[in-house]
Design a protein around this motif. Structure first.
Motif, PDB file in Angstrom:
ATOM      1  N   GLY A  33      13.269  -4.862  35.895  1.00 23.60           N
ATOM      2  CA  GLY A  33      12.606  -3.558  36.003  1.00 23.60           C
ATOM      3  C   GLY A  33      11.478  -3.415  35.002  1.00 23.60           C
ATOM      4  O   GLY A  33      10.389  -2.920  35.333  1.00 23.60           O
ATOM      5  N   ILE A  34      11.709  -3.859  33.781  1.00 20.22           N
ATOM      6  CA  ILE A  34      10.670  -3.792  32.756  1.00 20.22           C
ATOM      7  C   ILE A  34       9.501  -4.697  33.141  1.00 20.22           C
ATOM      8  O   ILE A  34       8.329  -4.321  32.973  1.00 20.22           O
ATOM      9  CB  ILE A  34      11.244  -4.169  31.378  1.00 20.22           C
ATOM     10  N   ALA A  35       9.792  -5.876  33.674  1.00 23.56           N
ATOM     11  CA  ALA A  35       8.727  -6.793  34.098  1.00 23.56           C
ATOM     12  C   ALA A  35       7.880  -6.186  35.209  1.00 23.56           C
ATOM     13  O   ALA A  35       6.651  -6.285  35.189  1.00 23.56           O
ATOM     14  CB  ALA A  35       9.324  -8.121  34.555  1.00 23.56           C
ATOM     15  N   VAL A  36       8.510  -5.523  36.162  1.00 21.05           N
ATOM     16  CA  VAL A  36       7.768  -4.879  37.251  1.00 21.05           C
ATOM     17  C   VAL A  36       6.880  -3.774  36.699  1.00 21.05           C
ATOM     18  O   VAL A  36       5.719  -3.628  37.101  1.00 21.05           O
ATOM     19  CB  VAL A  36       8.739  -4.344  38.331  1.00 21.05           C
ATOM     20  N   ALA A  37       7.407  -2.987  35.752  1.00 21.25           N
ATOM     21  CA  ALA A  37       6.615  -1.914  35.151  1.00 21.25           C
ATOM     22  C   ALA A  37       5.406  -2.487  34.405  1.00 21.25           C
ATOM     23  O   ALA A  37       4.291  -1.962  34.524  1.00 21.25           O
ATOM     24  CB  ALA A  37       7.483  -1.089  34.209  1.00 21.25           C
ATOM     25  N   ILE A  38       5.606  -3.559  33.658  1.00 18.59           N
ATOM     26  CA  ILE A  38       4.500  -4.170  32.908  1.00 18.59           C
ATOM     27  C   ILE A  38       3.449  -4.720  33.865  1.00 18.59           C
ATOM     28  O   ILE A  38       2.245  -4.523  33.656  1.00 18.59           O
ATOM     29  CB  ILE A  38       5.028  -5.274  31.970  1.00 18.59           C
ATOM     30  N   ILE A  39       3.874  -5.384  34.924  1.00 12.77           N
ATOM     31  CA  ILE A  39       2.926  -5.936  35.896  1.00 12.77           C
ATOM     32  C   ILE A  39       2.118  -4.820  36.548  1.00 12.77           C
ATOM     33  O   ILE A  39       0.901  -4.939  36.730  1.00 12.77           O
ATOM     34  CB  ILE A  39       3.669  -6.783  36.951  1.00 12.77           C
ATOM     35  N   THR A  40       2.769  -3.716  36.882  1.00 14.87           N
ATOM     36  CA  THR A  40       2.076  -2.585  37.498  1.00 14.87           C
ATOM     37  C   THR A  40       1.035  -2.002  36.557  1.00 14.87           C
ATOM     38  O   THR A  40      -0.111  -1.751  36.953  1.00 14.87           O
ATOM     39  CB  THR A  40       3.093  -1.501  37.903  1.00 14.87           C
ATOM     40  N   VAL A  41       1.404  -1.789  35.307  1.00 18.48           N
ATOM     41  CA  VAL A  41       0.477  -1.208  34.332  1.00 18.48           C
ATOM     42  C   VAL A  41      -0.695  -2.146  34.077  1.00 18.48           C
ATOM     43  O   VAL A  41      -1.853  -1.709  34.048  1.00 18.48           O
ATOM     44  CB  VAL A  41       1.222  -0.877  33.016  1.00 18.48           C
ATOM     45  N   VAL A  42      -0.420  -3.426  33.906  1.00 19.50           N
ATOM     46  CA  VAL A  42      -1.494  -4.387  33.628  1.00 19.50           C
ATOM     47  C   VAL A  42      -2.439  -4.485  34.822  1.00 19.50           C
ATOM     48  O   VAL A  42      -3.667  -4.554  34.651  1.00 19.50           O
ATOM     49  CB  VAL A  42      -0.905  -5.762  33.249  1.00 19.50           C
ATOM     50  N   SER A  43      -1.912  -4.487  36.020  1.00 19.05           N
ATOM     51  CA  SER A  43      -2.766  -4.548  37.208  1.00 19.05           C
ATOM     52  C   SER A  43      -3.666  -3.326  37.310  1.00 19.05           C
ATOM     53  O   SER A  43      -4.865  -3.438  37.601  1.00 19.05           O
ATOM     54  CB  SER A  43      -1.914  -4.659  38.473  1.00 19.05           C
TER      55      SER A  43
END
Length: 63
Positions: A33-43
């Motif tokens: 979940g944290i990885a998905v959140a980080i990927i979304t924010v970075v994108s």
């Protein structure tokens, strides 16, 4: 045969009361979940930064 059945029952009971596997799965889900959140924010930020740098590059071009 009775001893083998008793051993299987003992193992099954121990497996049902063990919480280590469940905890590992929970930590894995939290990490995913944290990885998905980080990927979304970075994108999202990457798109904004690309637009901003394009604007700056256009403004800095010699006339």
């Amino acid at each position: 045969m009775l001893t083998m059945t008793r051993d299987i029952a003992t193992y099954a009971g121990a497996a049902l009361t063990c919480k280590r596997g469940a905890t590992a799965i929970e930590y894995g889900l939290i990490a995913a979940g944290i990885a998905v959140a980080i990927i979304t924010v970075v994108s999202t930020l990457g798109g904004y930064l690309s637009t901003d740098f394009g604007t700056v590059a256009t403004a800095l071009k010699p006339s």
